[in-house]
Design an enzyme around this catalytic site. Structure first.
Site, PDB file in Angstrom:
ATOM      1  N   ILE A  26       0.837  -1.202   0.000  1.00  0.00           N
ATOM      2  CA  ILE A  26       0.000   0.000   0.000  1.00  0.00           C
ATOM      3  C   ILE A  26       0.869   1.248   0.000  1.00  0.00           C
ATOM      4  O   ILE A  26       0.550   2.245  -0.662  1.00  0.00           O
ATOM      5  CB  ILE A  26      -0.931   0.012   1.231  1.00  0.00           C
ATOM      6  CG1 ILE A  26      -1.901  -1.187   1.189  1.00  0.00           C
ATOM      7  CG2 ILE A  26      -1.696   1.328   1.312  1.00  0.00           C
ATOM      8  CD1 ILE A  26      -2.882  -1.165   0.047  1.00  0.00           C
ATOM      9  N   TYR A 178      -1.383  -8.765  15.538  1.00  0.00           N
ATOM     10  CA  TYR A 178      -1.335  -7.825  14.421  1.00  0.00           C
ATOM     11  C   TYR A 178      -2.574  -6.935  14.417  1.00  0.00           C
ATOM     12  O   TYR A 178      -2.473  -5.704  14.306  1.00  0.00           O
ATOM     13  CB  TYR A 178      -1.236  -8.568  13.090  1.00  0.00           C
ATOM     14  CG  TYR A 178      -1.414  -7.645  11.905  1.00  0.00           C
ATOM     15  CD1 TYR A 178      -0.390  -6.793  11.503  1.00  0.00           C
ATOM     16  CD2 TYR A 178      -2.625  -7.606  11.199  1.00  0.00           C
ATOM     17  CE1 TYR A 178      -0.567  -5.922  10.436  1.00  0.00           C
ATOM     18  CE2 TYR A 178      -2.808  -6.750  10.126  1.00  0.00           C
ATOM     19  CZ  TYR A 178      -1.780  -5.914   9.751  1.00  0.00           C
ATOM     20  OH  TYR A 178      -1.964  -5.040   8.706  1.00  0.00           O
ATOM     21  N   LYS A 182      -2.793  -2.748  14.860  1.00  0.00           N
ATOM     22  CA  LYS A 182      -3.453  -1.811  13.950  1.00  0.00           C
ATOM     23  C   LYS A 182      -4.571  -1.044  14.675  1.00  0.00           C
ATOM     24  O   LYS A 182      -4.790   0.142  14.405  1.00  0.00           O
ATOM     25  CB  LYS A 182      -4.014  -2.548  12.740  1.00  0.00           C
ATOM     26  CG  LYS A 182      -2.980  -3.266  11.895  1.00  0.00           C
ATOM     27  CD  LYS A 182      -1.874  -2.328  11.411  1.00  0.00           C
ATOM     28  CE  LYS A 182      -2.342  -1.368  10.335  1.00  0.00           C
ATOM     29  NZ  LYS A 182      -1.215  -0.555   9.786  1.00  0.00           N
TER      30      LYS A 182
END
Length: 313
Positions: A26, A178, A182
């Site tokens: 990204i 994870y 985030k």
């Protein structure tokens, strides 16, 4: 809101942006799309060779792209001030936006740590960007309206922070850790804007996410990344629900460039938050919880060793 053409973002020739992790995924497509505006785009990366490869690729797709590499290792907190000092040495007097994109995603045990002894995903994805924001504060404040754009993840929607075990020392499950890293980033992004408003700062903080972004639906950018015909064919059925990383970068780019974007907003893909043109989304309640955010903020400032105001006074 004004109309927005994701394929033709507005000119930003007089502006300077930093994209952390701009050499892949990204981050790469965010940097490529920002480069089309004429802006000076720094690719933050700890690997100079990968950054140079990404820069060459972007230049092959964007004529006249203005790109530089910034050495940046978010897993080494002691190095971040020196990285920002490099911007000063290069004569960068202001930063119009930083895109907090770089991240680590591990699929399997064992639990790993940064140089500073923090769990690798939480330490890199959240704490590294938390500390980087502190050192970038003067450059962001020097811009007319500086922006901090934090790149979150759809995975954070189903997670909740364990404030008693932020670093997963008692119960380490990679995918959950994870998702929580985030979530910590996104919670930080919303809390940062509230604090910036309270301080009367001209800087705003916005959160964006790419939705569902698959490699198999992503255009090839050799040698940065290659999607084979077979991979694309196998991924086609998923295109009904998700998209590639080029499309996934568009909500991030809009959060950086659109003059109608306001601090504290969340931007993502239009269709179920997974694919489609960028749009503003409601902020999930657990990401806007001020009690959780304040405790996370205090813990983060202590772990990183910086003042809680992050230099925005």
């Amino acid at each position: 809101m004004t109309s927005w053409n994701a394929a033709r973002p507005p000119s930003a020739e007089d502006r300077t942006f930093l994209v952390t992790g701009g050499n892949a995924g990204i981050g790469y497509f965010t940097a490529e799309q920002l480069a089309t505006t004429g802006a000076l785009v720094f690719l933050g990366s700890r690997d100079r060779a990968k950054a140079d490869t990404a820069i060459a690729s972007i230049r092959s797709h964007v004529s006249g792209a203005r790109l530089r590499h910034l050495p940046l290792d978010l897993a080494d907190l002691s190095s971040l001030k020196a990285s920002v000092d490099t911007l000063d040495a290069l004569g960068v007097g202001r930063l119009d936006a930083v895109v907090h994109n770089a991240g680590v995603a591990l699929d399997d045990p064992p639990r790993r740590e940064t140089r500073d002894g923090h769990e690798l995903m939480f330490g890199t994805n959240h704490l590294g960007h938390f500390a980087l924001t502190r050192w970038l504060a003067p450059l962001l404040t020097a811009a007319p309206v500086g922006r901090v754009v934090t790149v979150g993840s759809f995975a954070a929607r189903s997670e909740r922070l364990d404030l008693a075990d932020l670093q997963s020392t008692r119960d380490y499950r990679p995918k959950r850790t994870y998702g929580r890293s985030k979530l910590a980033q996104m919670t930080f992004g919303f809390a940062l804007d509230r604090r910036l408003r309270a301080a009367g700062s001209t800087v705003i903080s916005v959160v964006a996410h790419p939705g569902g972004a698959l490699d198999g639906l992503t255009p090839s950018r050799p040698p940065v990344s290659v999607t084979t015909p077979g991979e694309r064919l196998r991924a086609l059925p998923a295109a009904l629900l998700v998209q590639g990383k080029e499309a996934g970068a568009r909500p991030v780019v809009r959060a950086v460039l659109d003059p109608d974007v306001r601090g504290g907003e969340l931007w993502g893909p239009r269709v179920f938050g997974l694919r489609g043109a960028p749009r503003r989304e409601p902020v999930p309640e657990h990401m806007a919880d001020r009690g959780v955010a304040d405790r996370l903020w205090s813990a983060s400032a202590e772990l990183v060793g910086v003042d809680a105001d992050l230099g925005f006074r």
